[in-house]
Design a protein around this motif. Structure first.
Motif, short mmCIF file in Angstrom:
data_model
loop_
_atom_site.label_atom_id
_atom_site.label_comp_id
_atom_site.label_asym_id
_atom_site.label_seq_id
_atom_site.Cartn_x
_atom_site.Cartn_y
_atom_site.Cartn_z
N PHE A 245 77.85 -18.18 -22.76
CA PHE A 245 77.23 -18.69 -23.98
C PHE A 245 78.06 -18.24 -25.18
O PHE A 245 77.71 -17.28 -25.88
CB PHE A 245 75.79 -18.19 -24.10
CG PHE A 245 74.97 -18.39 -22.85
CD1 PHE A 245 74.59 -19.66 -22.45
CD2 PHE A 245 74.61 -17.32 -22.05
CE1 PHE A 245 73.86 -19.87 -21.30
CE2 PHE A 245 73.88 -17.50 -20.90
CZ PHE A 245 73.51 -18.79 -20.51
N ASP B 224 78.41 -19.30 -28.10
CA ASP B 224 77.82 -19.43 -29.43
C ASP B 224 77.10 -18.17 -29.87
O ASP B 224 76.74 -18.04 -31.05
CB ASP B 224 76.85 -20.62 -29.47
CG ASP B 224 77.58 -21.95 -29.34
OD1 ASP B 224 78.80 -21.98 -29.61
OD2 ASP B 224 76.93 -22.95 -28.97
N LEU B 225 76.84 -17.24 -28.95
CA LEU B 225 76.17 -16.00 -29.32
C LEU B 225 77.13 -15.10 -30.09
O LEU B 225 78.27 -14.88 -29.66
CB LEU B 225 75.66 -15.26 -28.09
CG LEU B 225 74.42 -15.83 -27.39
CD1 LEU B 225 74.17 -15.06 -26.09
CD2 LEU B 225 73.20 -15.75 -28.30
N SER B 226 76.67 -14.56 -31.23
CA SER B 226 77.50 -13.65 -32.00
C SER B 226 77.50 -12.26 -31.35
O SER B 226 76.73 -11.99 -30.43
CB SER B 226 76.96 -13.55 -33.43
OG SER B 226 75.67 -12.97 -33.43
N GLN C 43 74.12 -10.67 -31.74
CA GLN C 43 73.15 -11.26 -30.82
C GLN C 43 73.37 -10.79 -29.39
O GLN C 43 72.40 -10.56 -28.64
CB GLN C 43 73.22 -12.79 -30.90
CG GLN C 43 72.68 -13.36 -32.20
CD GLN C 43 72.88 -14.86 -32.30
OE1 GLN C 43 73.87 -15.41 -31.80
NE2 GLN C 43 71.95 -15.54 -32.95
N LEU C 44 74.63 -10.62 -29.00
CA LEU C 44 74.93 -10.12 -27.65
C LEU C 44 74.39 -8.71 -27.46
O LEU C 44 73.79 -8.39 -26.42
CB LEU C 44 76.44 -10.13 -27.41
CG LEU C 44 77.05 -11.39 -26.82
CD1 LEU C 44 78.57 -11.27 -26.76
CD2 LEU C 44 76.50 -11.67 -25.43
N PHE D 265 70.75 -9.00 -27.19
CA PHE D 265 70.36 -9.66 -25.94
C PHE D 265 70.49 -8.70 -24.75
O PHE D 265 69.58 -8.57 -23.93
CB PHE D 265 71.26 -10.89 -25.75
CG PHE D 265 70.85 -11.79 -24.62
CD1 PHE D 265 69.56 -11.77 -24.11
CD2 PHE D 265 71.75 -12.66 -24.05
CE1 PHE D 265 69.18 -12.60 -23.08
CE2 PHE D 265 71.39 -13.49 -23.01
CZ PHE D 265 70.10 -13.46 -22.53
N THR E 139 64.13 -16.18 -23.25
CA THR E 139 65.37 -16.04 -24.03
C THR E 139 65.51 -17.17 -25.03
O THR E 139 65.88 -16.96 -26.19
CB THR E 139 66.58 -16.01 -23.08
OG1 THR E 139 66.52 -14.84 -22.26
CG2 THR E 139 67.88 -16.01 -23.86
N TYR F 232 66.40 -17.50 -29.01
CA TYR F 232 67.61 -18.23 -29.43
C TYR F 232 67.42 -19.70 -29.10
O TYR F 232 68.00 -20.24 -28.14
CB TYR F 232 68.83 -17.67 -28.70
CG TYR F 232 68.97 -16.17 -28.77
CD1 TYR F 232 69.35 -15.53 -29.95
CD2 TYR F 232 68.69 -15.38 -27.65
CE1 TYR F 232 69.46 -14.16 -30.00
CE2 TYR F 232 68.81 -14.00 -27.71
CZ TYR F 232 69.19 -13.39 -28.88
OH TYR F 232 69.29 -12.03 -28.94
N LEU G 222 70.49 -22.13 -28.47
CA LEU G 222 71.53 -21.67 -27.56
C LEU G 222 72.09 -22.81 -26.72
O LEU G 222 73.28 -22.84 -26.40
CB LEU G 222 70.96 -20.59 -26.64
CG LEU G 222 71.93 -19.87 -25.69
CD1 LEU G 222 72.99 -19.13 -26.49
CD2 LEU G 222 71.17 -18.91 -24.78
#
Length: 598
Positions: A30, A32-34, A37-38, A41, A85, A89, A92
């Motif tokens: 993924f 697109d996750l910054s 955010q990672l 997450f 999840t 998001y 996502l």
């Protein structure tokens, strides 16, 4: 994939090195996750667990759990987010919308067909075949399903929006969702990126009945749910959107219509829609007039038997099988989805209503129908009413294959943890004996003990002495060495499998001060009985004080205590009125001896 119950094979905590590798894999899956955010997450310090499960089709799946909620599942080294999840998001994955009534079909294991996909004014997101996508409901951006596109966006349009569009892997309301905290999707407004799209949306609303996309404002007018052609045509869908629409129209019509017109509108509905409306009426009637805040938590079975049934109008009868819900648990899930009630499993397999939103608009707006009379005027007391509608649970003993018994069962394709009934165990043993020619030639009532039977069924002291076993002894030894399990099926609910043998209802007589005796009853909840209701019934029958107190040393368990030795009355109620088998009641022999007959 998770439409049916899965089996958990193993569970462990994710270590630091595994956590770093998982974060790298998530970043690759993924992009697109910054970075922030990672980290949020896949946290560094919070507890993160990994469980290995097998789906009902035998597929091996790895699930990652954070704060009790599954956040990812992995199949053949491919990572997929869960709905928990995607609620955090929501952007996502590329998202496609469908109608609310389709959700129950998807949760039952159906794939999403293109006739059920809503075409937005701005057009579909551009995806290729095999792209991982989210499925949302019309009007809410919170995803309710995770699916893989079976064709590209161009192919969907070229096919005239016909055929299967998405292979659904996981949905809200399925068993993977139930493994978490069972929270409901948040309400997220759809994104409108610019004024042009707003104008387009406004124009579409004006074109109702002229353009195909106008059906977005009135699904029941332009869309036949039968045309969705989902994979399981016999799946019991809860037709939420159409039901709400019909009720809304019926309410609008009733304001200015005469009684004859109202009766004609009622008769025009299908029997299933009429039963759905009856369940809704009895539900809100019970909440508004029968249930008090002090009654919570309230067993769902008690709510149905003692509250909703008493709110059923004369001449009508509640039957969940004749509704679109098919199961009372599905009906309550829908009411929980509407945020009217909150249902939790306080004891394994036994659900209770723990919270009610008394200020919900639907509860406040409900009014008891004029001239209402209950279905049976003869039901003067709650106890009599409860006794007439109580259904004893169906209890089936089961057996799990233990580590020691694997060699005996692996030839028949079973592994450790496989769940079998006694008849299945018997057939497997008989087939094993016949295939290995172990029947004694001189006496067919005996079976020769080979190396595997010796290791599995004989104690060390017997292995050099016992060479033959009788058939009955062979079966009994086998059942003794398997893991005991039991399946409990409550009325209107799905079967629940629990470890061990079911605990019986325990009845004891204790001595108190001044030589007074009290009768104590435990484990009523395991059989779907509400301890409060049992205590009230006994109190009325024997005219003695009864209380409900926590069981010492047991969490979430209560016991009924009533003055005197009341085992005679209790036995009559449990055996004759509730029709529970005697083998599930322990302590009835402690009843007081009857006096001499004159």
């Amino acid at each position: 994939m998770f439409g049916r119950a899965f089996r958990v094979r193993a569970s462990s905590a994710v270590r630091g090195s595994e956590r770093r590798k998982l974060r790298t894999d998530v970043a690759a899956a993924f992009p697109d996750l910054s970075a922030e955010q990672l980290t949020e997450f896949i946290p560094n310090k919070e507890e993160l667990n990994v469980i290995k499960i097998y789906s009902h089709k035998g597929e091996a799946v790895t699930v990652y759990v954070n704060n009790r909620n599954p956040i990812l599942f992995e199949i053949e080294k491919a990572l997929y987010p869960t709905v928990y999840t995607l609620w955090v998001y929501p952007d996502l994955l590329p998202a496609f919308s469908t109608w609310p009534p389709v959700l129950q079909k998807l949760a039952g294991g159906a794939d999403l067909m293109l006739p059920g996909v809503v075409v937005p004014p701005s057009g579909f997101p551009q995806v290729e075949r095999g792209t991982l996508c989210a499925v949302t409901l019309l009007g809410n951006r919170a995803p309710v399903a995770v699916a893989v596109a079976t064709m590209s966006t161009a192919e969907m349009l070229a096919a005239g929006m016909k055929g299967k569009g998405f292979a659904v892997l996981h949905t809200y309301l399925d068993h993977l969702w139930e493994y978490g905290d069972k929270s409901c999707p948040p309400t997220l407004a759809p994104l409108v990126t610019d004024a042009a799209e707003k104008e387009t949306a406004g124009e579409e609303e004006e074109l109702v009945g002229k353009e195909p996309v106008a059906s977005l404002t009135d699904p029941a007018q332009h869309l036949d749910l039968g045309d969705l052609s989902l994979k399981e045509p016999d799946s019991c869908a809860v037709l939420m959107g159409r039901e709400d629409l019909n009720e809304h129209r019926a309410a609008d019509t009733a304001e200015g219509a005469n009684p004859e017109a109202q009766q004609e509108a009622e008769n025009s509905r299908t029997p299933q829609e009429q039963m759905d409306a009856l369940f809704n009426q009895c539900f809100f009637h019970a909440l508004k007039c029968k249930v008090r805040k002090s009654d919570l938590p309230l067993l769902t079975s008690t709510f149905l038997r003692s509250h909703m049934f008493s709110c059923c109008p004369a001449g009508q009868q509640l039957d969940i099988k004749k509704s679109s819900y098919k199961k009372f648990s599905k009906f309550l899930q829908w009411m929980q989805h509407q945020k009217i009630i909150q249902v939790k499993e306080l004891n394994k397999g036994v659900e209770s209503i723990v919270e009610v939103d008394w200020k919900h608009p639907d509860v406040k707006a409900f009014a008891v129908p004029e001239g209402f009379s209950p279905a049976s005027a003869a039901q003067d007391s709650k106890s009599e009413e409860r006794e007439q509608v109580y259904h004893a649970p169906e209890i089936i003993p089961l057996y799990g294959v233990s580590t020691k018994m694997i060699p005996l069962f692996q030839e028949s394709g079973h592994k450790k943890g496989s769940i079998l009934s006694s008849s299945e165990v018997r057939n497997i043993i008989m087939n094993y004996v016949k295939m290995n020619e172990l029947v004694d030639e001189t006496n067919k009532n005996f079976v020769k003990v080979n190396a595997i039977l010796c290791d599995c069924l004989l104690d060390k002291s017997e292995q050099d002495e016992v060479s033959n076993l009788k058939w009955d002894e062979l079966f009994s030894r086998c059942l003794e060495r398997l893991q005991p399990l039991h399946q409990v099926t409550f009325f209107g609910q799905e079967p629940v499998v629990r470890k061990g043998n079911i605990e019986p209802i325990d009845v004891t007589v204790a001595q108190r001060s001044s030589n007074k005796k009290v009768t104590i009853i435990k484990n009523l909840e395991l059989y779907g009985l509400d301890p409060e209701c049992v205590a009230n019934t006994l109190q009325q029958k024997v005219q003695a004080s009864a209380t409900v107190t926590p069981v010492p040393g047991a969490k979430d368990r209560v016991q009924v205590q009533i003055q005197g030795n009341q085992i005679h009355h209790l036995a009559k109620m449990l055996l004759e009125e509730y029709q529970l088998p005697r083998k599930y009641i322990q302590g009835l022999e402690k009843a007081p001896k009857l006096g001499r007959k004159k």
